[in-house]
Design a protein around this motif. Structure first.
Motif, PDB file in Angstrom:
ATOM      1  N   ASP A 111      -0.832 -47.718  -8.367  1.00  0.00           N
ATOM      2  CA  ASP A 111       0.011 -47.094  -9.392  1.00  0.00           C
ATOM      3  C   ASP A 111      -0.813 -46.198 -10.310  1.00  0.00           C
ATOM      4  O   ASP A 111      -0.256 -45.402 -11.059  1.00  0.00           O
ATOM      5  CB  ASP A 111       0.754 -48.157 -10.214  1.00  0.00           C
ATOM      6  CG  ASP A 111      -0.183 -49.129 -10.903  1.00  0.00           C
ATOM      7  OD1 ASP A 111      -1.185 -49.538 -10.287  1.00  0.00           O
ATOM      8  OD2 ASP A 111       0.081 -49.499 -12.064  1.00  0.00           O
ATOM      9  N   SER A 112      -2.123 -46.333 -10.262  1.00  0.00           N
ATOM     10  CA  SER A 112      -2.980 -45.505 -11.116  1.00  0.00           C
ATOM     11  C   SER A 112      -3.383 -44.221 -10.392  1.00  0.00           C
ATOM     12  O   SER A 112      -4.041 -44.271  -9.342  1.00  0.00           O
ATOM     13  CB  SER A 112      -4.236 -46.300 -11.498  1.00  0.00           C
ATOM     14  OG  SER A 112      -5.224 -45.423 -11.978  1.00  0.00           O
ATOM     15  N   ALA A 113      -2.992 -43.108 -10.987  1.00  0.00           N
ATOM     16  CA  ALA A 113      -3.373 -41.816 -10.390  1.00  0.00           C
ATOM     17  C   ALA A 113      -4.883 -41.660 -10.367  1.00  0.00           C
ATOM     18  O   ALA A 113      -5.453 -41.044  -9.465  1.00  0.00           O
ATOM     19  CB  ALA A 113      -2.745 -40.675 -11.181  1.00  0.00           C
ATOM     20  N   THR A 114      -5.542 -42.223 -11.365  1.00  0.00           N
ATOM     21  CA  THR A 114      -7.004 -42.150 -11.434  1.00  0.00           C
ATOM     22  C   THR A 114      -7.623 -42.757 -10.182  1.00  0.00           C
ATOM     23  O   THR A 114      -8.495 -42.168  -9.545  1.00  0.00           O
ATOM     24  CB  THR A 114      -7.505 -42.936 -12.674  1.00  0.00           C
ATOM     25  OG1 THR A 114      -6.763 -42.508 -13.804  1.00  0.00           O
ATOM     26  CG2 THR A 114      -8.966 -42.714 -12.911  1.00  0.00           C
ATOM     27  N   VAL A 115      -7.146 -43.950  -9.822  1.00  0.00           N
ATOM     28  CA  VAL A 115      -7.701 -44.636  -8.650  1.00  0.00           C
ATOM     29  C   VAL A 115      -7.291 -43.917  -7.361  1.00  0.00           C
ATOM     30  O   VAL A 115      -8.108 -43.740  -6.448  1.00  0.00           O
ATOM     31  CB  VAL A 115      -7.248 -46.116  -8.629  1.00  0.00           C
ATOM     32  CG1 VAL A 115      -7.733 -46.809  -7.359  1.00  0.00           C
ATOM     33  CG2 VAL A 115      -7.785 -46.837  -9.850  1.00  0.00           C
ATOM     34  N   ASN A 157      -6.687 -40.801  -6.930  1.00  0.00           N
ATOM     35  CA  ASN A 157      -7.503 -39.583  -6.805  1.00  0.00           C
ATOM     36  C   ASN A 157      -8.933 -39.908  -6.406  1.00  0.00           C
ATOM     37  O   ASN A 157      -9.505 -39.262  -5.530  1.00  0.00           O
ATOM     38  CB  ASN A 157      -7.540 -38.819  -8.138  1.00  0.00           C
ATOM     39  CG  ASN A 157      -6.207 -38.197  -8.477  1.00  0.00           C
ATOM     40  OD1 ASN A 157      -5.273 -38.258  -7.677  1.00  0.00           O
ATOM     41  ND2 ASN A 157      -6.113 -37.616  -9.649  1.00  0.00           N
ATOM     42  N   GLU A 158      -9.501 -40.920  -7.064  1.00  0.00           N
ATOM     43  CA  GLU A 158     -10.900 -41.268  -6.825  1.00  0.00           C
ATOM     44  C   GLU A 158     -11.107 -41.715  -5.373  1.00  0.00           C
ATOM     45  O   GLU A 158     -12.000 -41.213  -4.678  1.00  0.00           O
ATOM     46  CB  GLU A 158     -11.315 -42.399  -7.782  1.00  0.00           C
ATOM     47  CG  GLU A 158     -12.736 -42.880  -7.582  1.00  0.00           C
ATOM     48  CD  GLU A 158     -13.061 -44.143  -8.392  1.00  0.00           C
ATOM     49  OE1 GLU A 158     -12.137 -44.745  -8.962  1.00  0.00           O
ATOM     50  OE2 GLU A 158     -14.243 -44.513  -8.414  1.00  0.00           O
ATOM     51  N   ASP A 195      -3.821 -51.694  -4.198  1.00  0.00           N
ATOM     52  CA  ASP A 195      -3.955 -52.453  -5.435  1.00  0.00           C
ATOM     53  C   ASP A 195      -3.066 -53.694  -5.319  1.00  0.00           C
ATOM     54  O   ASP A 195      -2.169 -53.751  -4.459  1.00  0.00           O
ATOM     55  CB  ASP A 195      -3.497 -51.566  -6.610  1.00  0.00           C
ATOM     56  CG  ASP A 195      -3.796 -52.163  -7.970  1.00  0.00           C
ATOM     57  OD1 ASP A 195      -4.550 -53.154  -8.039  1.00  0.00           O
ATOM     58  OD2 ASP A 195      -3.278 -51.633  -8.969  1.00  0.00           O
ATOM     59  N   PRO A 197     -14.632 -51.987  -9.869  1.00  0.00           N
ATOM     60  CA  PRO A 197     -14.398 -50.593  -9.491  1.00  0.00           C
ATOM     61  C   PRO A 197     -14.746 -50.309  -8.031  1.00  0.00           C
ATOM     62  O   PRO A 197     -15.510 -51.044  -7.415  1.00  0.00           O
ATOM     63  CB  PRO A 197     -15.342 -49.827 -10.417  1.00  0.00           C
ATOM     64  CG  PRO A 197     -16.457 -50.783 -10.666  1.00  0.00           C
ATOM     65  CD  PRO A 197     -15.836 -52.139 -10.703  1.00  0.00           C
ATOM     66  N   HIS A 214     -11.338 -38.905 -13.009  1.00  0.00           N
ATOM     67  CA  HIS A 214     -10.861 -38.581 -11.657  1.00  0.00           C
ATOM     68  C   HIS A 214      -9.535 -37.821 -11.664  1.00  0.00           C
ATOM     69  O   HIS A 214      -8.975 -37.532 -10.610  1.00  0.00           O
ATOM     70  CB  HIS A 214     -10.746 -39.857 -10.823  1.00  0.00           C
ATOM     71  CG  HIS A 214     -12.075 -40.449 -10.501  1.00  0.00           C
ATOM     72  ND1 HIS A 214     -12.905 -39.918  -9.544  1.00  0.00           N
ATOM     73  CD2 HIS A 214     -12.740 -41.502 -11.040  1.00  0.00           C
ATOM     74  CE1 HIS A 214     -14.027 -40.628  -9.490  1.00  0.00           C
ATOM     75  NE2 HIS A 214     -13.948 -41.590 -10.388  1.00  0.00           N
ATOM     76  N   ILE A 215      -9.007 -37.537 -12.834  1.00  0.00           N
ATOM     77  CA  ILE A 215      -7.814 -36.686 -12.930  1.00  0.00           C
ATOM     78  C   ILE A 215      -8.313 -35.240 -12.970  1.00  0.00           C
ATOM     79  O   ILE A 215      -9.038 -34.863 -13.893  1.00  0.00           O
ATOM     80  CB  ILE A 215      -6.998 -36.995 -14.207  1.00  0.00           C
ATOM     81  CG1 ILE A 215      -6.591 -38.473 -14.248  1.00  0.00           C
ATOM     82  CG2 ILE A 215      -5.803 -36.069 -14.333  1.00  0.00           C
ATOM     83  CD1 ILE A 215      -5.471 -38.870 -13.356  1.00  0.00           C
ATOM     84  N   ASN A 220      -2.429 -42.228 -17.689  1.00  0.00           N
ATOM     85  CA  ASN A 220      -3.100 -42.770 -16.507  1.00  0.00           C
ATOM     86  C   ASN A 220      -4.510 -43.252 -16.826  1.00  0.00           C
ATOM     87  O   ASN A 220      -4.946 -44.291 -16.344  1.00  0.00           O
ATOM     88  CB  ASN A 220      -3.194 -41.697 -15.416  1.00  0.00           C
ATOM     89  CG  ASN A 220      -1.998 -41.758 -14.501  1.00  0.00           C
ATOM     90  OD1 ASN A 220      -1.543 -42.833 -14.159  1.00  0.00           O
ATOM     91  ND2 ASN A 220      -1.487 -40.605 -14.118  1.00  0.00           N
ATOM     92  N   ASN A 264      -4.257 -46.369 -18.854  1.00  0.00           N
ATOM     93  CA  ASN A 264      -3.731 -47.416 -17.972  1.00  0.00           C
ATOM     94  C   ASN A 264      -4.845 -48.041 -17.135  1.00  0.00           C
ATOM     95  O   ASN A 264      -4.988 -49.262 -17.060  1.00  0.00           O
ATOM     96  CB  ASN A 264      -2.667 -46.801 -17.060  1.00  0.00           C
ATOM     97  CG  ASN A 264      -2.172 -47.791 -16.019  1.00  0.00           C
ATOM     98  OD1 ASN A 264      -1.580 -48.806 -16.374  1.00  0.00           O
ATOM     99  ND2 ASN A 264      -2.418 -47.514 -14.764  1.00  0.00           N
ATOM    100  N   MET A 292      -8.826 -52.255 -15.818  1.00  0.00           N
ATOM    101  CA  MET A 292     -10.182 -52.672 -15.444  1.00  0.00           C
ATOM    102  C   MET A 292     -10.724 -53.713 -16.426  1.00  0.00           C
ATOM    103  O   MET A 292     -11.348 -54.697 -16.020  1.00  0.00           O
ATOM    104  CB  MET A 292     -11.115 -51.458 -15.438  1.00  0.00           C
ATOM    105  CG  MET A 292     -10.808 -50.438 -14.384  1.00  0.00           C
ATOM    106  SD  MET A 292     -11.610 -50.803 -12.833  1.00  0.00           S
ATOM    107  CE  MET A 292     -13.301 -50.576 -13.268  1.00  0.00           C
TER     108      MET A 292
END
Lengths: 121, 335
Positions: free
Chosen positions: A9-13, A15-16, A53, A106, B218-219, B231, B234, B239
């Motif tokens: 659900d995290s765009a950050t993850v 993308n990474e 996730d 991470p 990473h955005i 994000n 979030n 974490m």
């Protein structure tokens, strides 16, 4: 058509992880939660590995894993959980659902890229 | 964090008597309080200006633990009785202590003043002053090991999600304030057999947007929007939450159903105020994320732990030992 489905659900993850996998020559599809993951997996028959996730809205990753095996009847796709969770009871539930492996966030791509490549053949 | 790490609390002081001020300083040192003194001696300052000065401090220091006033008028003829009602209106969660010359009771004070103050102490009465501090500011014990662990987990989370950033954390401190910092905050429950409550992260949206624009997350976006900043917060929250769970919450010590009480959380947007129903002090950390190479503004993140539903620090030590077999983060554990 992709080899790996990244569900988070995290765009950050998303993308990474997907950027790292693409940099390593793998094709990637993404989904935003368990429901979306089930849908994308059903539509793309080429997916060999799901990296998901656990804690997500709408449908969590472990329920998705269970449904991949039961509702979709897909017993061949490999599933790895990528999560902040390290609760042994959750891992047991994952094992019972046919989850192949567990990564505690991470995401450190260099540590796992070899194993991921093996899983997608 | 070093061995000298301690949990502190900031307090606002309006005191004109030198001896009383010395006693307050001594008590502050003994109880890890950081005193913020407002002006009392400038003859050009009247009540309106003194109130404004206190207002300015209240606005700029969102993380106070208490206010110390005196019934004795200062050089501008401004006393604690003149100030306490307006402070109480602005920040009802902050305990106000009033130093009195001849008594430590409140009976002869006006009802409005009585309602505004948490307690009185007689000039020079160290014991009573200490009791007030213990009852209202240091009423909740947080193990330093927990504070150190949370800071470490949080710094690691920031470092993993944000590159090229120097992360500084001030001394952890206790706050009674319930003021919301910035426009963006996250809230996630923390539940175990020894604690139940929430972790809250607060920050400002524009600084997070700059963080994204500077390509340190990473955005990837030149024109990030609210969803992007959400994000980031979030995932940082997720974490840290996961790290706290893994390190301190044993899989066996989930709260039973009988413990699953809840209380409403109240948010007042116009006052920028959030109440968890408890007046116990919250454990607070302030992180500053600094980009040393380029001129981007620092990102300030306030982290608060609010154990409003259950708190049993004695069991914390046991839980620390109970959590074993931790998996190294980032490694793939095959089943």
């Amino acid at each position: 058509m992709a080899q790996i489905l990244v569900v988070d659900d995290s765009a950050t993850v998303r993308n990474e992880v997907s950027a790292f996998l693409k940099d390593n020559g793998l094709t990637v599809e993404v989904a935003v939660d368990g429901k979306d993951g089930l849908d994308k997996l059903q539509k793309d028959g080429q997916i060999k590995l799901v990296i998901s996730d656990v804690n997500m809205p709408n449908m969590d990753g472990l329920t998705m894993a269970e449904k991949i095996r039961s509702d979709l009847g897909n017993s061949t796709v490999n599933i790895i959980m990528l999560t902040t969770e390290s609760d042994p009871r959750m891992k047991e539930r994952g094992k019972a659902a046919g989850v192949k492996g567990w990564i505690v966030k991470p995401f450190k791509g260099d540590n796992v890229v070899g194993s991921i490549k093996k899983l997608v053949g | 964090m070093t061995e000298e790490t301690k949990i502190v609390s900031k307090v606002l002081v309006h005191e004109c008597d030198e001896q009383a001020l010395e006693l307050l300083k001594k008590m502050c040192t003994q109880n890890n309080l950081v005193g913020l003194k407002v002006s009392t001696g400038d003859n050009t300052i009247g009540l309106k200006d003194a109130s404004n000065e206190i207002d300015d401090v209240l606005k700029s220091n969102v993380d106070l633990g208490a206010v110390f006033l005196s019934e004795e008028p200062d050089q501008n003829d401004v006393s604690g009785m003149d100030l306490c009602e307006s402070i109480r209106r602005r920040r009802p969660e902050l305990p106000i202590f009033l130093r009195r010359n001849n008594t430590d009771t409140t009976e002869d004070l006006s009802p409005a003043v009585q309602e505004s103050i948490a307690g009185c102490y007689k000039t020079g009465d160290e014991e009573k002053l200490n009791q007030l501090i213990n009852d209202f500011i240091c009423s909740m014990y947080y193990p330093i090991e927990l504070a150190q662990g949370i800071e470490q987990i949080s710094k690691e989370a920031f470092e993993n999600l944000i590159s090229d950033t120097h992360i500084r954390c001030d001394q952890p401190y206790l706050v009674k304030d319930q003021i919301i910092y910035g426009e963006l905050f996250s809230l996630i429950p923390l539940e175990s057999s020894w604690c139940r409550g929430y972790m809250m992260l607060q920050t400002t949206e524009s600084e997070v947007m700059d963080l994204i624009r500077s390509v340190r997350t990473h955005i990837k976006s030149d024109r990030p929007d609210t969803r992007d900043s959400n994000n980031i917060l979030n995932e940082v929250t997720n974490m840290i939450w996961g790290g706290i769970k893994s390190r301190y919450f044993s899989s066996e010590d989930s709260p039973t159903d009988a413990h699953r009480t809840q209380v409403p959380i109240i948010v007042n947007h116009s006052q920028k105020h959030i109440s968890f129903g408890s007046t116990e002090p919250q454990l607070c950390f302030k992180y500053t994320l600094h980009e040393p190479q380029r001129p981007y503004p620092d990102v300030i993140i306030y982290q608060r732990l609010i154990f409003n539903l259950s708190w049993d620090p004695d069991k914390f030590a046991e839980s620390d030992k109970a959590v074993e077999d931790l998996v190294d983060s980032g490694e793939l554990e095959f089943f």
